[in-house]
Design a protein around this motif. Structure first.
Motif, PDB file in Angstrom:
ATOM      1  N   VAL A  36       1.712   5.783   2.708  1.00 24.22           N
ATOM      2  CA  VAL A  36       0.606   5.354   3.561  1.00 24.22           C
ATOM      3  C   VAL A  36       0.940   5.743   5.005  1.00 24.22           C
ATOM      4  O   VAL A  36       1.932   5.276   5.570  1.00 24.22           O
ATOM      5  CB  VAL A  36       0.379   3.830   3.443  1.00 24.22           C
ATOM      6  CG1 VAL A  36      -0.759   3.393   4.347  1.00 24.22           C
ATOM      7  CG2 VAL A  36       0.109   3.444   1.988  1.00 24.22           C
TER       8      VAL A  36
ATOM      9  N   GLU B   8       6.052   3.980  -9.956  1.00 22.60           N
ATOM     10  CA  GLU B   8       4.700   3.644  -9.501  1.00 22.60           C
ATOM     11  C   GLU B   8       3.719   3.992 -10.609  1.00 22.60           C
ATOM     12  O   GLU B   8       3.683   5.135 -11.062  1.00 22.60           O
ATOM     13  CB  GLU B   8       4.356   4.401  -8.227  1.00 22.60           C
ATOM     14  CG  GLU B   8       3.019   4.033  -7.661  1.00 22.60           C
ATOM     15  CD  GLU B   8       2.753   4.702  -6.338  1.00 22.60           C
ATOM     16  OE1 GLU B   8       1.709   5.370  -6.253  1.00 22.60           O
ATOM     17  OE2 GLU B   8       3.564   4.575  -5.413  1.00 22.60           O
TER      18      GLU B   8
ATOM     19  N   PRO C 237      10.244  -1.020  -1.384  1.00 27.01           N
ATOM     20  CA  PRO C 237      10.314  -2.046  -0.333  1.00 27.01           C
ATOM     21  C   PRO C 237      11.293  -1.692   0.790  1.00 27.01           C
ATOM     22  O   PRO C 237      12.417  -1.275   0.531  1.00 27.01           O
ATOM     23  CB  PRO C 237      10.788  -3.291  -1.088  1.00 27.01           C
ATOM     24  CG  PRO C 237      10.445  -3.041  -2.511  1.00 27.01           C
ATOM     25  CD  PRO C 237      10.533  -1.554  -2.710  1.00 27.01           C
TER      26      PRO C 237
ATOM     27  N   TYR D  51       5.330   8.957  -5.493  1.00 23.42           N
ATOM     28  CA  TYR D  51       5.008   7.688  -4.845  1.00 23.42           C
ATOM     29  C   TYR D  51       3.876   7.895  -3.851  1.00 23.42           C
ATOM     30  O   TYR D  51       3.754   8.951  -3.239  1.00 23.42           O
ATOM     31  CB  TYR D  51       6.233   7.134  -4.102  1.00 23.42           C
ATOM     32  CG  TYR D  51       7.365   6.785  -5.028  1.00 23.42           C
ATOM     33  CD1 TYR D  51       7.342   5.612  -5.772  1.00 23.42           C
ATOM     34  CD2 TYR D  51       8.449   7.631  -5.166  1.00 23.42           C
ATOM     35  CE1 TYR D  51       8.375   5.291  -6.634  1.00 23.42           C
ATOM     36  CE2 TYR D  51       9.490   7.317  -6.032  1.00 23.42           C
ATOM     37  CZ  TYR D  51       9.440   6.147  -6.755  1.00 23.42           C
ATOM     38  OH  TYR D  51      10.464   5.837  -7.616  1.00 23.42           O
ATOM     39  N   THR D  52       3.090   6.856  -3.669  1.00 17.73           N
ATOM     40  CA  THR D  52       2.039   6.859  -2.664  1.00 17.73           C
ATOM     41  C   THR D  52       2.665   6.540  -1.312  1.00 17.73           C
ATOM     42  O   THR D  52       3.394   5.560  -1.180  1.00 17.73           O
ATOM     43  CB  THR D  52       0.970   5.797  -2.997  1.00 17.73           C
ATOM     44  OG1 THR D  52       0.407   6.124  -4.275  1.00 17.73           O
ATOM     45  CG2 THR D  52      -0.102   5.743  -1.936  1.00 17.73           C
TER      46      THR D  52
ATOM     47  N   ILE E 105       4.768   4.207   5.344  1.00 19.13           N
ATOM     48  CA  ILE E 105       5.414   3.278   4.421  1.00 19.13           C
ATOM     49  C   ILE E 105       5.141   3.757   2.994  1.00 19.13           C
ATOM     50  O   ILE E 105       4.190   4.494   2.752  1.00 19.13           O
ATOM     51  CB  ILE E 105       4.927   1.822   4.598  1.00 19.13           C
ATOM     52  CG1 ILE E 105       3.434   1.703   4.288  1.00 19.13           C
ATOM     53  CG2 ILE E 105       5.246   1.295   5.987  1.00 19.13           C
ATOM     54  CD1 ILE E 105       2.958   0.271   4.134  1.00 19.13           C
ATOM     55  N   VAL E 106       6.017   3.338   2.089  1.00 21.41           N
ATOM     56  CA  VAL E 106       5.852   3.631   0.666  1.00 21.41           C
ATOM     57  C   VAL E 106       5.873   2.275  -0.037  1.00 21.41           C
ATOM     58  O   VAL E 106       6.943   1.693  -0.216  1.00 21.41           O
ATOM     59  CB  VAL E 106       6.963   4.565   0.146  1.00 21.41           C
ATOM     60  CG1 VAL E 106       6.798   4.843  -1.339  1.00 21.41           C
ATOM     61  CG2 VAL E 106       6.963   5.873   0.942  1.00 21.41           C
ATOM     62  N   PRO E 107       4.698   1.740  -0.382  1.00 18.70           N
ATOM     63  CA  PRO E 107       4.630   0.383  -0.931  1.00 18.70           C
ATOM     64  C   PRO E 107       5.520   0.134  -2.156  1.00 18.70           C
ATOM     65  O   PRO E 107       6.046  -0.967  -2.318  1.00 18.70           O
ATOM     66  CB  PRO E 107       3.149   0.226  -1.288  1.00 18.70           C
ATOM     67  CG  PRO E 107       2.441   1.149  -0.346  1.00 18.70           C
ATOM     68  CD  PRO E 107       3.370   2.323  -0.207  1.00 18.70           C
ATOM     69  N   ALA E 108       5.723   1.130  -2.988  1.00 14.29           N
ATOM     70  CA  ALA E 108       6.541   0.947  -4.194  1.00 14.29           C
ATOM     71  C   ALA E 108       8.040   0.861  -3.886  1.00 14.29           C
ATOM     72  O   ALA E 108       8.823   0.466  -4.749  1.00 14.29           O
ATOM     73  CB  ALA E 108       6.289   2.078  -5.183  1.00 14.29           C
TER      74      ALA E 108
END
Length: 65
Positions: free
Chosen positions: A9, A63, A26, A6-7, A21-24
């Motif tokens: 940020v 992701e 929530p 996972y990406t 945070i990990v956008p994938a």
């Protein structure tokens, strides 16, 4: 447990340290006083998030590259 990527940020926090945070995933938010600590914290948070999803029979987000 299968391997997932996972990406994450990383953003500097106004009071110091980093918020991640990990956008994938929530709602997943963590932080660390240093970038190294933030990396450790986000790995642990992702692991816990995925374990909770599996425990409750929920789908694991994938992701896309």
């Amino acid at each position: 447990m299968p391997q997932y990527q996972y990406t994450a940020v990383f953003e500097p926090a106004p009071e110091g340290g980093f918020v991640v945070i990990v956008p994938a995933l929530p709602g997943l938010v963590t932080e660390g006083d240093t970038i190294e600590e933030a990396r450790v914290m986000v790995k642990d948070a992702i692991r816990g998030y995925l374990e909770s999803l599996m425990k409750h029979g929920e789908e694991i987000p994938i992701e896309l590259p």
